[in-house]
Design an enzyme around this catalytic site. Structure first.
Site, PDB file in Angstrom:
ATOM      1  N   CYS A   8       1.025  -0.997   0.329  1.00  9.56           N
ATOM      2  CA  CYS A   8       0.007   0.129  -0.133  1.00  9.56           C
ATOM      3  C   CYS A   8       1.153   1.168   0.046  1.00  9.56           C
ATOM      4  O   CYS A   8       2.030   0.933  -0.375  1.00  9.56           O
ATOM      5  CB  CYS A   8      -1.101   0.188   1.099  1.00  9.56           C
ATOM      6  SG  CYS A   8      -0.202   0.171   2.161  1.00  9.56           S
ATOM      7  N   ARG A  14      -3.617  -0.324   5.714  1.00  7.22           N
ATOM      8  CA  ARG A  14      -4.083  -1.741   4.792  1.00  7.22           C
ATOM      9  C   ARG A  14      -3.049  -2.612   4.773  1.00  7.22           C
ATOM     10  O   ARG A  14      -2.954  -4.168   4.860  1.00  7.22           O
ATOM     11  CB  ARG A  14      -4.667  -1.184   3.734  1.00  7.22           C
ATOM     12  CG  ARG A  14      -5.898  -0.706   4.361  1.00  7.22           C
ATOM     13  CD  ARG A  14      -5.897   0.348   2.106  1.00  7.22           C
ATOM     14  NE  ARG A  14      -5.017   1.175   1.640  1.00  7.22           N
ATOM     15  CZ  ARG A  14      -4.874   1.922   0.157  1.00  7.22           C
ATOM     16  NH1 ARG A  14      -6.348   1.219  -0.042  1.00  7.22           N
ATOM     17  NH2 ARG A  14      -4.000   1.964   0.207  1.00  7.22           N
ATOM     18  N   ASP A 127      -9.682   2.794   2.291  1.00  5.17           N
ATOM     19  CA  ASP A 127      -8.301   3.869   2.604  1.00  5.17           C
ATOM     20  C   ASP A 127      -9.240   3.804   3.733  1.00  5.17           C
ATOM     21  O   ASP A 127      -9.198   4.750   3.635  1.00  5.17           O
ATOM     22  CB  ASP A 127      -7.982   4.353   2.132  1.00  5.17           C
ATOM     23  CG  ASP A 127      -6.368   4.936   2.125  1.00  5.17           C
ATOM     24  OD1 ASP A 127      -5.980   4.746   3.784  1.00  5.17           O
ATOM     25  OD2 ASP A 127      -5.855   5.009   1.471  1.00  5.17           O
TER      26      ASP A 127
END
Length: 158
Positions: A8, A14, A127
């Site tokens: 990420c 993440r 996100d």
């Protein structure tokens, strides 16, 4: 051995969530010895003077709700040499994929994947850095990791 790198932007939300969710899934199946699972960032924003920041506290808290620890994980940056070290390089969103290709070069062996592909979807992993919704992010990643495990079984890789 199946070698997976989750990627990420900063490697504090993440991708570490994906790393530790996948580690738990393969451990629960008794397959840990068959996997090397890591995560990294496309940027250096969370890395200062060679030291990466730890997993973002709300991400760690969400993992903990599911009995998963991310203790000891610090942000690291994806390196061009990682292309040859991993079988699967999995980005969380379209921008990650673009930046991964910039760092890694041409995907001549077709190792780069978008995470939600393994959930049968084309969207990005939510996100939480912007939304604050770590539960939705966890659910997206969990669904995709389960899909990845199924994919590997169907291909007789495990």
């Amino acid at each position: 051995m199946i070698r997976i790198m989750f990627v990420c932007h900063g490697n504090i939300c993440r991708s570490p969530m994906a790393e530790f969710i996948m580690k738990k899934l393969v451990n629960d199946e008794g397959l840990s010895e068959q996997f090397l699972i890591r995560s990294s960032a496309t940027s250096t924003e969370e890395i200062w003077h060679g030291q990466g920041n730890p997993v973002y506290p709300p991400a760690k808290a969400e993992l903990k709700k599911h009995g998963i620890s991310a203790d000891g994980k610090y942000a690291v940056q994806l390196q061009a040499s990682d292309y040859d070290k991993y079988d699967y390089l999995i980005g969380m969103d379209t921008m990650n994929i673009r930046n991964m290709k910039r760092i890694l070069g041409a995907d001549k062996e077709e190792k780069i994947y978008k995470m939600m592909t393994f959930a049968g979807r084309s969207d990005d992993v939510a996100d939480p850095w912007y939304s604050g919704d770590f539960r939705t992010t966890y659910n997206d990643i969990d669904e995709a990791c389960r899909g990845l495990l199924k994919y590997l079984k169907e291909r007789n890789e495990i």
